[in-house]
Design an enzyme around this catalytic site. Sequence first.
Site, PDB file in Angstrom:
ATOM      1  CG  LEU A  27      -2.014  -0.989   1.384  1.00  0.00           C
ATOM      2  CD1 LEU A  27      -2.735  -0.790   2.713  1.00  0.00           C
ATOM      3  CD2 LEU A  27      -2.995  -0.879   0.232  1.00  0.00           C
ATOM      4  CG  ASP A  28       0.265   4.443  -2.752  1.00  0.00           C
ATOM      5  OD1 ASP A  28       1.006   3.602  -3.304  1.00  0.00           O
ATOM      6  OD2 ASP A  28      -0.584   5.114  -3.358  1.00  0.00           O
ATOM      7  CE  LYS A  29       5.700   8.405   5.031  1.00  0.00           C
ATOM      8  NZ  LYS A  29       6.872   9.309   4.944  1.00  0.00           N
TER       9      LYS A  29
END
Length: 229
Positions: A60-62
């Site tokens: 997942l993106d940060k």
Amino acid sequence: MFFYTIFSMEKIPILFENDEIFVINKPAGLSVQGGVGVTHALDESFSQQVGYKIHLVHRLDKETCGLMVVAKNAAAAKKWIELIASKLVHKEYTAICFGEPVISGKKQKNGVISANVIKKNGKNEREQAAVTQFFVEHVWHTEFFTFSKIHLKLGTGRMHQIRIHLASVSAPICGDDKHGNFKLNKLAKKQLKIKNLLLCSQKLTIPTNDGKTRTFEIDVPDYFRLPIS
């Protein structure tokens, strides 16, 4: 940005565990993997939490919060990377966006966005096919904004795919400082104190060893709750 202040002191919530995997709820602001400029990363923090090295099987993106699968060992990681690639794992997201999706000049309540995204590898770039299904659950208005709550299903899992696709149909995600609307983000931060990316991996369906499936679903964080008027 409002993030967990000290990740090493905050336990990452575990929703499910078996002999192969964990299903966890990743907080916003925590990078999945370490690298240059990354002080805290999920792979390190969660390994410390459980007492042994865990293995990433997807990302997942940060700035994105929500459900993830991580594997307990290398053999399980290989299996689950293949399961995710085979589309047997279904990931569903909720996003709060500025405006409403517009396709071919018309507002759309549901549809499919099929647009290639660019993958960069050093100086090299290549296009990757990407497919996102969307359904607009709710639209509301404030004095300065129109917002949409959008449910999303991934047909592919490219980096920043949802963020790129929603921006391409005039519905950028609130708080997206990379692919979104910078002017609206600035105004929303000032008027409504929106500081986070409003994108959550909210629902996850995985296969089980008995040939069935199991679904996990979480509530979106409190900071998703924007004023109605």
